[in-house]
Design a protein around this motif. Structure first.
Motif, PDB file in Angstrom:
ATOM      1  N   PRO A  69      80.007 -44.237  32.467  1.00 55.97           N
ATOM      2  CA  PRO A  69      78.844 -44.961  31.922  1.00 55.97           C
ATOM      3  C   PRO A  69      79.036 -45.420  30.484  1.00 55.97           C
ATOM      4  O   PRO A  69      78.407 -46.391  30.042  1.00 55.97           O
ATOM      5  N   ALA A  70      79.924 -44.761  29.753  1.00 56.27           N
ATOM      6  CA  ALA A  70      80.157 -45.119  28.357  1.00 56.27           C
ATOM      7  C   ALA A  70      80.712 -46.533  28.212  1.00 56.27           C
ATOM      8  O   ALA A  70      80.596 -47.141  27.146  1.00 56.27           O
ATOM      9  N   LEU A  71      81.289 -47.067  29.283  1.00 60.12           N
ATOM     10  CA  LEU A  71      81.828 -48.422  29.207  1.00 60.12           C
ATOM     11  C   LEU A  71      80.719 -49.454  29.025  1.00 60.12           C
ATOM     12  O   LEU A  71      80.982 -50.580  28.602  1.00 60.12           O
ATOM     13  N   ARG A  72      79.486 -49.080  29.368  1.00 58.02           N
ATOM     14  CA  ARG A  72      78.360 -50.012  29.242  1.00 58.02           C
ATOM     15  C   ARG A  72      77.693 -49.946  27.873  1.00 58.02           C
ATOM     16  O   ARG A  72      76.779 -50.716  27.596  1.00 58.02           O
ATOM     17  N   PHE A  73      78.154 -49.038  27.009  1.00 61.35           N
ATOM     18  CA  PHE A  73      77.550 -48.917  25.686  1.00 61.35           C
ATOM     19  C   PHE A  73      77.832 -50.172  24.868  1.00 61.35           C
ATOM     20  O   PHE A  73      78.872 -50.821  25.023  1.00 61.35           O
ATOM     21  N   GLU A  74      76.913 -50.493  23.974  1.00 61.54           N
ATOM     22  CA  GLU A  74      77.079 -51.651  23.102  1.00 61.54           C
ATOM     23  C   GLU A  74      78.316 -51.503  22.229  1.00 61.54           C
ATOM     24  O   GLU A  74      79.060 -52.475  22.010  1.00 61.54           O
ATOM     25  N   SER A  75      78.557 -50.303  21.748  1.00 65.35           N
ATOM     26  CA  SER A  75      79.723 -50.072  20.889  1.00 65.35           C
ATOM     27  C   SER A  75      81.021 -50.317  21.649  1.00 65.35           C
ATOM     28  O   SER A  75      82.006 -50.805  21.074  1.00 65.35           O
ATOM     29  N   THR A  76      81.030 -50.006  22.939  1.00 68.35           N
ATOM     30  CA  THR A  76      82.227 -50.238  23.740  1.00 68.35           C
ATOM     31  C   THR A  76      82.461 -51.727  23.942  1.00 68.35           C
ATOM     32  O   THR A  76      83.601 -52.190  23.990  1.00 68.35           O
ATOM     33  N   GLY A  77      81.381 -52.495  24.049  1.00 66.40           N
ATOM     34  CA  GLY A  77      81.520 -53.940  24.161  1.00 66.40           C
ATOM     35  C   GLY A  77      82.196 -54.528  22.935  1.00 66.40           C
ATOM     36  O   GLY A  77      83.025 -55.447  23.047  1.00 66.40           O
ATOM     37  N   SER A  78      81.868 -54.013  21.777  1.00 71.95           N
ATOM     38  CA  SER A  78      82.507 -54.487  20.552  1.00 71.95           C
ATOM     39  C   SER A  78      83.989 -54.122  20.531  1.00 71.95           C
ATOM     40  O   SER A  78      84.840 -54.918  20.104  1.00 71.95           O
ATOM     41  N   LEU A  79      84.314 -52.935  21.024  1.00 72.21           N
ATOM     42  CA  LEU A  79      85.717 -52.518  21.111  1.00 72.21           C
ATOM     43  C   LEU A  79      86.479 -53.441  22.058  1.00 72.21           C
ATOM     44  O   LEU A  79      87.625 -53.821  21.792  1.00 72.21           O
ATOM     45  N   ALA A  80      85.841 -53.803  23.176  1.00 74.09           N
ATOM     46  CA  ALA A  80      86.481 -54.685  24.152  1.00 74.09           C
ATOM     47  C   ALA A  80      86.808 -56.037  23.529  1.00 74.09           C
ATOM     48  O   ALA A  80      87.890 -56.589  23.752  1.00 74.09           O
ATOM     49  N   SER A  81      85.884 -56.563  22.763  1.00 79.97           N
ATOM     50  CA  SER A  81      86.101 -57.850  22.109  1.00 79.97           C
ATOM     51  C   SER A  81      87.262 -57.768  21.132  1.00 79.97           C
ATOM     52  O   SER A  81      88.057 -58.719  20.998  1.00 79.97           O
ATOM     53  N   ARG A  82      87.402 -56.624  20.488  1.00 84.05           N
ATOM     54  CA  ARG A  82      88.477 -56.463  19.493  1.00 84.05           C
ATOM     55  C   ARG A  82      89.847 -56.318  20.146  1.00 84.05           C
ATOM     56  O   ARG A  82      90.825 -56.919  19.694  1.00 84.05           O
ATOM     57  N   VAL A  83      89.941 -55.547  21.226  1.00 86.25           N
ATOM     58  CA  VAL A  83      91.260 -55.371  21.865  1.00 86.25           C
ATOM     59  C   VAL A  83      91.681 -56.616  22.634  1.00 86.25           C
ATOM     60  O   VAL A  83      92.870 -56.858  22.844  1.00 86.25           O
ATOM     61  N   SER A  84      90.699 -57.427  23.049  1.00 89.22           N
ATOM     62  CA  SER A  84      91.022 -58.592  23.877  1.00 89.22           C
ATOM     63  C   SER A  84      91.740 -59.692  23.113  1.00 89.22           C
ATOM     64  O   SER A  84      92.282 -60.614  23.730  1.00 89.22           O
ATOM     65  N   ILE A  85      91.766 -59.615  21.777  1.00 91.59           N
ATOM     66  CA  ILE A  85      92.456 -60.658  21.015  1.00 91.59           C
ATOM     67  C   ILE A  85      93.969 -60.460  21.034  1.00 91.59           C
ATOM     68  O   ILE A  85      94.711 -61.379  20.663  1.00 91.59           O
ATOM     69  N   HIS A  86      94.442 -59.290  21.476  1.00 90.08           N
ATOM     70  CA  HIS A  86      95.873 -59.001  21.450  1.00 90.08           C
ATOM     71  C   HIS A  86      96.560 -59.590  22.689  1.00 90.08           C
ATOM     72  O   HIS A  86      96.241 -59.197  23.817  1.00 90.08           O
ATOM     73  N   PRO A  87      97.504 -60.506  22.522  1.00 89.79           N
ATOM     74  CA  PRO A  87      98.197 -61.093  23.671  1.00 89.79           C
ATOM     75  C   PRO A  87      98.838 -60.057  24.590  1.00 89.79           C
ATOM     76  O   PRO A  87      98.850 -60.228  25.813  1.00 89.79           O
ATOM     77  N   ALA A  88      99.363 -58.977  24.036  1.00 90.97           N
ATOM     78  CA  ALA A  88     100.022 -57.955  24.853  1.00 90.97           C
ATOM     79  C   ALA A  88      99.029 -57.268  25.787  1.00 90.97           C
ATOM     80  O   ALA A  88      99.362 -56.917  26.920  1.00 90.97           O
ATOM     81  N   VAL A  89      97.807 -57.077  25.312  1.00 89.54           N
ATOM     82  CA  VAL A  89      96.771 -56.463  26.146  1.00 89.54           C
ATOM     83  C   VAL A  89      96.395 -57.412  27.281  1.00 89.54           C
ATOM     84  O   VAL A  89      96.285 -57.004  28.444  1.00 89.54           O
ATOM     85  N   ARG A  90      96.208 -58.680  26.957  1.00 92.50           N
ATOM     86  CA  ARG A  90      95.843 -59.648  27.985  1.00 92.50           C
ATOM     87  C   ARG A  90      96.943 -59.769  29.031  1.00 92.50           C
ATOM     88  O   ARG A  90      96.675 -59.888  30.221  1.00 92.50           O
ATOM     89  N   ALA A  91      98.194 -59.712  28.583  1.00 98.59           N
ATOM     90  CA  ALA A  91      99.320 -59.780  29.522  1.00 98.59           C
ATOM     91  C   ALA A  91      99.345 -58.553  30.425  1.00 98.59           C
ATOM     92  O   ALA A  91      99.626 -58.655  31.628  1.00 98.59           O
ATOM     93  N   ALA A  92      99.035 -57.391  29.868  1.00 99.02           N
ATOM     94  CA  ALA A  92      99.069 -56.156  30.645  1.00 99.02           C
ATOM     95  C   ALA A  92      98.004 -56.146  31.740  1.00 99.02           C
ATOM     96  O   ALA A  92      98.194 -55.552  32.809  1.00 99.02           O
TER      97      ALA A  92
END
Length: 209
Positions: A69-92
């Protein structure tokens, strides 16, 4: 049939995708949940979401984390936006999304780069949006319903920050595909938005371009 549902945060794309899955009898993947899992795992690893190496290491998250359930937290959404900018993460995470889209029978995927990167061959593409103010109002109401007392201006600032990250990243930025239907839900309830989406998809499948 493959349906791509893209759009910014709190636009209603997730709710629309789930309703479309029920209507058409297709499996649905919330691709944002994958990035939320990476962001949250980065935090669990005591890493920095803005650090590409830390974020990439978190891509090896356990499957059961997707049910947390923690994945639905607002703070987790902000973390998702931050990690998604990394090309290596998107490739993975790329192949996992592509495999889901191309499974026998079809699928519906919602995210930010489905129609442009993950499934540019989708039979129908939607770009769901709403004004930043309306999206902030919805997000604040959702948070208040969960017992989280967060001010509107704080939520609006976060919406603007996520939009800037999502549209400004060099790798797979948030864009409307040229052949995607623009669905502005600012003044629409979920029933009207889903009805418009269904009408577009059925017309698209009957007469593909």
């Amino acid at each position: 049939m493959i349906v791509a549902v893209d759009g910014p945060t709190a636009s209603g794309k997730g709710s629309i995708a789930r309703r479309l899955g029920e209507y058409f009898g297709l499996p649905v993947l919330d691709t944002g949940l994958l990035y939320r899992a990476v962001g949250y795992q980065t935090q669990l690893n005591h890493g920095d979401a803005d650090n590409a190496s830390d974020a990439l290491a978190a891509c090896d998250f356990p499957d059961d984390l997707l049910d947390d359930p923690a994945l639905r937290f607002e703070s987790t959404g902000s973390l998702a936006s931050r990690v998604s900018i990394h090309p290596a993460v998107r490739a993975a995470l790329f192949q996992r999304q592509v495999d889901f889209a191309n499974q026998p029978g079809g699928a519906i995927l919602d995210g930010r780069d489905i129609g442009t990167v993950i499934a540019p061959h989708a039979d129908a593409k939607l770009f769901v949006t709403a004004s930043a103010e309306e999206r902030a109002r919805r997000r604040q109401a959702e948070m208040l319903n969960r017992g989280l007392d967060v001010g509107y201006e704080v939520v609006l600032a976060d919406i603007h920050a996520r939009d800037a990250r999502d549209t400004g990243r060099a790798d797979a930025p948030l864009l409307r595909a040229n052949d995607a239907m623009l669905l502005d839900t600012s003044a629409m309830d979920i029933t009207a938005a889903v009805a418009a989406a269904i009408a577009f998809i059925e017309e698209r499948v009957r007469r593909p371009s």
